[in-house]
Design a protein around this motif. Structure first.
Motif, short mmCIF file in Angstrom:
data_model
loop_
_atom_site.label_atom_id
_atom_site.label_comp_id
_atom_site.label_asym_id
_atom_site.label_seq_id
_atom_site.Cartn_x
_atom_site.Cartn_y
_atom_site.Cartn_z
N UNK A 234 0.57 -1.24 -0.15
CA UNK A 234 0.37 0.10 -0.05
C UNK A 234 0.83 1.32 0.31
N UNK A 235 1.83 1.00 -0.93
CA UNK A 235 2.20 2.49 -1.03
C UNK A 235 3.71 2.24 0.69
N UNK A 236 3.99 1.58 1.06
CA UNK A 236 4.13 1.62 2.50
C UNK A 236 5.73 0.57 2.70
N UNK A 237 6.35 1.17 3.10
CA UNK A 237 8.00 -0.07 3.15
C UNK A 237 7.39 -0.72 4.56
N UNK A 238 7.59 -1.84 3.87
CA UNK A 238 7.97 -3.25 5.55
C UNK A 238 9.19 -3.54 5.35
N UNK A 239 9.55 -3.31 6.21
CA UNK A 239 10.87 -3.90 6.60
C UNK A 239 10.55 -5.12 7.77
N UNK A 240 11.48 -6.03 7.59
CA UNK A 240 11.64 -6.89 8.51
C UNK A 240 11.85 -6.88 9.62
N UNK A 241 10.72 -8.10 10.91
CA UNK A 241 11.24 -6.95 11.88
C UNK A 241 12.88 -7.68 12.60
N UNK B 248 12.20 1.98 11.24
CA UNK B 248 11.21 2.54 11.61
C UNK B 248 10.66 4.02 10.56
N UNK B 249 11.97 4.64 10.96
CA UNK B 249 12.14 6.00 10.25
C UNK B 249 12.29 5.73 9.05
N UNK B 250 12.89 5.29 8.14
CA UNK B 250 12.77 5.00 7.11
C UNK B 250 11.62 5.26 6.74
N UNK B 251 10.65 3.85 7.51
CA UNK B 251 8.80 3.14 7.07
C UNK B 251 8.32 4.87 7.00
N UNK B 252 8.89 5.54 7.91
CA UNK B 252 8.02 7.34 8.18
C UNK B 252 8.85 7.65 8.67
N UNK B 253 9.27 8.53 7.42
CA UNK B 253 10.61 10.03 8.57
C UNK B 253 9.76 11.23 8.32
N UNK B 254 10.60 11.53 9.75
CA UNK B 254 10.16 13.23 10.07
C UNK B 254 9.93 14.18 8.92
N UNK B 255 9.44 15.23 8.90
CA UNK B 255 10.24 16.08 7.85
C UNK B 255 11.31 16.90 7.82
N UNK B 256 11.89 16.93 8.70
CA UNK B 256 13.40 16.85 9.02
C UNK B 256 14.56 16.36 9.50
N UNK B 257 13.54 14.70 8.97
CA UNK B 257 15.07 13.72 8.48
C UNK B 257 15.37 13.51 7.32
N UNK B 258 16.52 14.50 6.86
CA UNK B 258 16.53 14.23 5.74
C UNK B 258 17.34 12.72 4.48
N UNK B 259 18.19 12.51 5.89
CA UNK B 259 18.84 10.64 5.13
C UNK B 259 17.40 10.64 4.75
N UNK B 260 16.60 10.20 5.90
CA UNK B 260 15.25 8.94 5.92
C UNK B 260 14.27 9.42 4.96
N UNK B 261 14.61 10.53 4.52
CA UNK B 261 12.85 10.98 3.56
C UNK B 261 14.11 10.52 2.34
N UNK B 262 15.59 10.94 2.10
CA UNK B 262 16.16 10.42 0.93
C UNK B 262 16.14 8.63 0.34
#
Length: 249
Positions: free
Chosen positions: A131-138, A171-185
């Motif tokens: 659903x357009x969302x990343x899912x990482x392994x546990x 979790x940050x990579x799945x839902x990055x915050x607006x100021x988390x530039x590396x996670x957003x990229x």
């Protein structure tokens, strides 16, 4: 110390404020050979006062050592209280000169640093897109290193990172915050790669990391960010010999 009394007498008889002696000349003054540590380690010539030490030979005479050159086997003595540069030189602009590696000397604390690292990656699983969302392994809620390998067609890219909590980092990579530039990229890059038919695998390392410093095995405390960063950079350099593109760069 009686052995170095001749050096004290020699310095007391000098009229100049600075003199340079070779180790051979000092041996002739003493009438005995210098210890091996004096020839190999600059710290032997330290001016740090300590009762009963050999450096009393020059300190009690009102002299101190400077310009130690173990390569040239010379040592300079100057009277205590004398400026390390003649006054006329202080007023003049410093002359331009080229770097001369032969003038390098050992420091008082010239400890060698030999670090050996053994890192073994463990496969955690694959990243999916639901659903357009990343899912990482546990992942474990522990500090460690992680590696994201993106394969798309004939191209392979790799990202190596460190985290105090692996589960939270993913979790940050799945839902990055607006100021988390590396996670957003990375979020955008991973979603695009999977959308184009690419595959993303996740490897982690959080235990059984071999680390030795100076030949002594030490615990790799991954709770310490400095330790994690050191291992992270080593892993990035290690990938330099593999035909992949590093996303860290």
């Amino acid at each position: 110390m009686k052995k170095y009394a001749p050096l004290t007498s020699y310095l007391q008889s000098q009229t100049a404020d600075r003199i340079t002696l070779s180790f051979k000349e000092i041996t002739e003054i003493l009438g005995a050979a210098l210890p091996g540590s004096a020839v190999k380690h600059g710290v032997w010539w330290t001016n740090s006062p300590s009762s009963g030490r050999h450096n009393e030979a020059w300190l009690t005479a009102g002299w101190k050592t400077s310009n130690r050159n173990l390569k040239a086997q010379t040592i300079q003595f100057e009277r205590i209280g004398i400026s390390s540069q003649p006054k006329q030189q202080v007023r003049q602009a410093a002359p331009r000169s080229s770097f001369d590696p032969s003038m390098l000397t050992e420091t008082d604390f010239a400890a060698d640093c030999t670090v050996t690292l053994q890192l073994r990656w463990q496969r955690l699983g694959a990243v999916a897109l639901v659903n357009h969302k990343l899912v990482f392994p546990e992942a474990p809620k522990q500090a460690g290193l992680y590696r994201l390998t993106v394969r798309l067609g004939n191209r392979t890219t790799v990202y190596v990172g460190e985290a105090v909590n692996l589960k939270r980092r993913f979790g940050n990579y799945r839902r990055p915050g607006n100021t988390q530039q590396t996670s957003l990229r990375l979020n955008a890059l991973l979603i695009e790669a999977i959308g184009q038919g690419g595959a993303i695998s996740v490897d982690i390392a959080y235990d059984n990391i071999g680390l030795s410093v100076g030949g002594k095995i030490v615990a790799a405390d991954l709770a310490d960010k400095a330790v994690r960063r050191m291992i992270e950079q080593a892993a990035i350099v290690a990938h330099g010999g593999v035909d992949v593109e590093m996303l860290n760069r």
